[in-house]
Design a protein around this motif. Structure first.
Motif: not given
Length: 278
Positions: A165-169, A190-195
């Motif tokens: 969420m922070l990355q998308r913000v 720093a994100l999982d595969v889905t994100n």
């Protein structure tokens, strides 16, 4: 002819040299680097850790300490020279003309201020919008990132949001002022595969809708193959090979590039699947 080519590029980097100052003299970190980022295109910059990718990124953004580092060469943003620009003038460029997406989204936010406070401050620093107009723009930008309940999210603190969420913000903040160039330094590490997939889709959508050029810095060749149009391979502070993404992945020329591609994790398909299950 060369002048015309420079005008066609959103970002033109020529003979960039970065060195760290030591007691024994200057230690080169980046040498004779040349990059050209075309409007609406994604240039992938790849290489192993320590190859000089992040130093290059910081040099382009003029974020290196001039007392301990020297940056020589030309960095032109749509014809405007950035190298040597005074800090006050560079602040006007950062955020408005150049967006920056950090590797760790938590580092991009001040933990004691709400998301809305930081978002609105960024908008009002670079525009003449009223506070209400800035809030409306921030909410619509968050909504365009498929973030649920953006008005509620504006009142939250960074530690209350997940990494994805922070990355998308952060992408929303980087893109809300429609910059001509976005520099993304390991945006999915720093994100999982889905994100990861979601963030890449959002970057691609914004590139298509806004015509923004993206310099995508990564050691993840899967991310590069998903989004990049052209790829530059970096090793020991130098660009050793550059080609369009299909040519580089299918017909690499440099031995180092071949080794990078061979180092990608692959599922051994000749093994029975049941043996691979732990």
């Amino acid at each position: 002819m060369e002048k015309m080519e420079k005008q066609q590029n959103a970002l033109q980097v020529t003979d960039l040299n970065v060195a760290v100052k030591t007691a024994k003299g200057a230690l080169p970190l980046v040498q004779n680097l040349k990059l050209d980022l075309k409007p609406g295109k994604v240039l992938g910059l790849v290489g192993e850790s320590g190859s000089g990718k992040t130093v290059t990124c910081m040099a382009l953004l003029q974020l290196l300490n001039s007392k301990s580092m020297s940056v020589e060469g030309s960095i032109q943003l749509r014809g405007q020279e950035l190298n040597g620009l005074k800090q006050k003038e560079m602040r006007k460029v950062l955020g408005k003309e150049i967006g920056f997406i950090m590797q760790n989204p938590m580092n991009a936010f001040t933990p004691v201020y709400t998301i809305g406070n930081q978002f609105v401050e960024t908008i009002r620093t670079h525009t003449n919008l009223t506070k209400k107009q800035a809030i409306d723009l921030a909410v619509s930008s968050l909504e365009s990132m498929n973030l649920k309940e953006p008005s509620k999210l504006m009142k939250m603190y960074p530690f209350q949001l997940s990494g994805g969420m922070l990355q998308r913000v952060m992408i929303a903040i980087s893109m809300c002022l429609r910059p001509s160039v976005v520099i993304a330094d390991e945006p999915t590490t720093a994100l999982d595969v889905t994100n990861q997939l979601q963030v890449l889709r959002e970057l691609d959508r914004l590139r298509t809708e806004c015509g923004t050029s993206i310099l995508l810095i990564s050691h993840d060749l899967g991310v590069i193959s998903e989004l990049a149009d052209d790829v530059a391979v970096m090793r020991n502070g130098r660009i050793i090979e550059k080609a369009d993404v299909f040519q580089l992945f299918d017909h690499p020329k440099h031995e180092y590039t071949k080794k990078l591609l061979q180092a990608r994790p692959a599922l051994p398909m000749n093994e029975p699947l049941r043996k691979l299950v732990i």
